[in-house]
Design an enzyme around this catalytic site. Structure first.
Site, PDB file in Angstrom:
ATOM      1  N   LYS A 193       0.860  -1.241  -0.081  1.00  0.00           N
ATOM      2  CA  LYS A 193      -0.002   0.046  -0.094  1.00  0.00           C
ATOM      3  C   LYS A 193       0.955   1.295  -0.077  1.00  0.00           C
ATOM      4  O   LYS A 193       2.155   1.279   0.162  1.00  0.00           O
ATOM      5  CB  LYS A 193      -0.895  -0.001   1.074  1.00  0.00           C
ATOM      6  CG  LYS A 193      -2.173  -1.009   1.135  1.00  0.00           C
ATOM      7  CD  LYS A 193      -3.084  -0.833   1.992  1.00  0.00           C
ATOM      8  CE  LYS A 193      -4.292  -1.729   1.455  1.00  0.00           C
ATOM      9  NZ  LYS A 193      -5.389  -1.861   2.619  1.00  0.00           N
TER      10      LYS A 193
ATOM     11  N   ARG B 104      -3.812 -10.127   4.750  1.00  0.00           N
ATOM     12  CA  ARG B 104      -4.294  -9.996   3.451  1.00  0.00           C
ATOM     13  C   ARG B 104      -3.134  -9.331   2.544  1.00  0.00           C
ATOM     14  O   ARG B 104      -2.713  -8.351   2.447  1.00  0.00           O
ATOM     15  CB  ARG B 104      -5.469  -9.117   3.417  1.00  0.00           C
ATOM     16  CG  ARG B 104      -6.167  -8.801   1.937  1.00  0.00           C
ATOM     17  CD  ARG B 104      -7.505  -8.088   2.002  1.00  0.00           C
ATOM     18  NE  ARG B 104      -7.966  -7.926   0.706  1.00  0.00           N
ATOM     19  CZ  ARG B 104      -7.671  -7.184  -0.268  1.00  0.00           C
ATOM     20  NH1 ARG B 104      -6.501  -6.362  -0.209  1.00  0.00           N
ATOM     21  NH2 ARG B 104      -8.343  -7.152  -1.464  1.00  0.00           N
TER      22      ARG B 104
HETATM   23  C1  7PJ Z   1      -8.220  -4.216   2.073  1.00  0.00           C
HETATM   24  C2  7PJ Z   1      -9.446  -4.819   1.616  1.00  0.00           C
HETATM   25  C3  7PJ Z   1      -7.925  -4.145   3.569  1.00  0.00           C
HETATM   26  C4  7PJ Z   1     -10.005  -5.626   3.725  1.00  0.00           C
HETATM   27  C5  7PJ Z   1      -8.308  -3.754  -0.290  1.00  0.00           C
HETATM   28  C6  7PJ Z   1      -5.708  -3.339  -1.751  1.00  0.00           C
HETATM   29  C7  7PJ Z   1      -6.569  -2.261  -1.642  1.00  0.00           C
HETATM   30  N1  7PJ Z   1      -9.989  -5.572   2.459  1.00  0.00           N
HETATM   31  N2  7PJ Z   1      -9.607  -4.483   0.268  1.00  0.00           N
HETATM   32  N3  7PJ Z   1      -8.788  -4.936   4.135  1.00  0.00           N
HETATM   33  N4  7PJ Z   1      -7.702  -3.550   1.013  1.00  0.00           N
HETATM   34  N5  7PJ Z   1     -10.726  -6.314   4.456  1.00  0.00           N
HETATM   35  O1  7PJ Z   1      -5.675  -4.433  -1.842  1.00  0.00           O
HETATM   36  O2  7PJ Z   1      -4.402  -2.784  -1.373  1.00  0.00           O
HETATM   37  O3  7PJ Z   1      -7.129  -3.572   3.827  1.00  0.00           O
HETATM   38  S1  7PJ Z   1      -8.287  -3.136  -1.647  1.00  0.00           S
END
Ligand code: 7PJ
Length: 389
Positions: free
Chosen positions: A334, A368
């Site tokens: 990020k 994630r």
């Molecule tokens: C996240 C997400 C996060 C959860 C994205 C990216 C942006 N879902 N979806 N937590 N970020 N739960 O993948 O960098 O931080 S989209």
């Protein structure tokens, strides 16, 4: 020379045994080796004063607001500071007191228990689980367009499962800062065929990254067994639909909406606000019929947060464990890493792995990530040290 050194409190029990303390003495002293701060918000000022007295009587301490000390009538936050042996005594006494203190006693007991022992996530596996990111989008910030057709998306999902992912998170809508939404039909066309094929070819848990009830419903029909909602189940009909589907759900914090969330993120106290939000959304989910075992919380790194906000959240992640729900964190590649490193998304792997190591140490249940194999090595390594010799 006395070979004087400072000890890590974690090893108190072992050190006391090794120096041949009396066993009963070890039982009495071990809880004193662990010193913790607990914050509670909005106490009746009369309760705050009684609490302070009980804490002082136990040899501990409690900070209350200046206004509460002068009994102005305003509610007060409190911060208790003490060791586990002192907490034991304080909580027993509070249990018999008015002004909400007996309820507070129970809440503090649970918070301490959960902080020490973070809840297992509702996904098979061991230790910190890995959620691999599968963006079926033309425009995601790191891998947008790479897995946009069904075949390459499925291959990518299978490859992440092979590398050790416990969950594959399939998303059809980019939520990068500045993005607009897409029509539901389009989102369905992107994710449903991928989920159908993936669920036929692997046993790994499939999660659907969506804010839309119709997409969540079709995804679960197609074989998904988790919902990842960056909107924290706030969308029209989402709470009710998700409760009916009866699968684990990730409740994420976001300030604002993706289109404008990075324009001017602003908080009174970022930790208080996110903690309060997640607590409130989780309570709403339980009221709607969710089992508490099916709730996962996520502070939402990068979603309506400045660099400073993201850094504060990540450096205090362990505090979220006191809520009693498994904690998910998504920091992979990020933008805050770009601010630290001065590198584009392509150059943020090692930074992401550094964050992963810290997150595992702090008790995060699910990471994630884009880079499954590399992250798995980090998890295994840090967990070996956490277990200790
Ligand atoms: C996240 C997400 C996060 C959860 C994205 C990216 C942006 N879902 N979806 N937590 N970020 N739960 O993948 O960098 O931080 S989209």
């Amino acid at each position: 020379m006395f070979e004087t050194r400072v000890l890590s409190g974690r090893f108190a029990g072992r050190e006391l045994r090794a120096m041949k303390c009396d066993p009963r003495g070890i039982e009495i002293m071990s809880p004193k080796a662990e010193y913790l701060l607990v914050k509670a918000r909005g106490l009746d000022p009369r309760g705050a004063n009684i609490l302070k007295q009980e804490c002082l009587a136990a040899g501990a301490e409690a900070a209350v607001s200046w206004a509460a000390l002068s009994l102005s009538g305003e509610p007060s936050d409190v911060i208790i500071m003490g060791n586990l042996s002192q907490y034991e005594r304080i909580l027993r006494k509070l249990n018999e007191q008015p002004f909400g203190l007996s309820q507070l006693s129970g809440e503090i007991r649970m918070a301490l228990k959960h902080f020490e022992n973070p809840k297992e996530p509702p996904v098979s596996g061991k230790g910190t689980r890995i959620m691999g990111i599968l963006n079926v989008t033309p425009d995601s910030f790191y891998d947008g367009g790479s897995y946009y057709d069904t075949h390459s998306a499925v291959q990518r999902g299978l490859s992440m499962a092979q590398l050790g992912a416990d969950i594959i998170d399939v998303g059809g809508e980019s939520t990068r800062p500045g993005s607009a939404g897409i029509p539901v039909e389009e989102e369905l066309n992107r994710v449903i065929p991928v989920i159908e094929k993936l669920s036929r070819e692997t046993d790994v848990c499939i999660s659907v990254d969506t804010q839309v009830p119709a997409v969540a419903e079709s995804a679960v029909d197609a074989g998904a067994s988790m919902i990842n909602d960056i909107n924290g189940l706030r969308g029209q009909g989402m709470l009710e639909t998700a409760a009916t589907l009866d699968v684990p759900v990730v409740i994420m914090h976001m300030q604002g909406v993706p289109g404008t969330m990075q324009d001017a993120p602003s908080y009174g106290d970022v930790m208080d606000e996110i903690y309060g939000f997640l607590l409130e959304r989780a309570a709403k989910a339980e009221e709607a019929g969710f089992s508490s075992d099916n709730i996962i919380i996520d502070p939402g790194i990068g979603f309506g947060k400045t660099f400073e906000h993201n850094v504060e959240i990540l450096s205090r992640l362990e505090e979220f464990n006191s809520m009693g729900y498994p904690l998910l964190v998504g920091a992979s590649r990020k933008r805050f890493l770009g601010d630290i490193l001065g590198k584009g998304a392509d150059g943020r792997l090692y930074g992401s792995l550094g964050i992963a190591a810290v997150a595992v140490q702090k008790g995060v249940s699910i990471l994630r990530v884009h880079d499954v194999g590399e992250t798995l090595d980090v998890i295994r390594t840090v967990e070996a040290l956490k277990r200790g010799p």
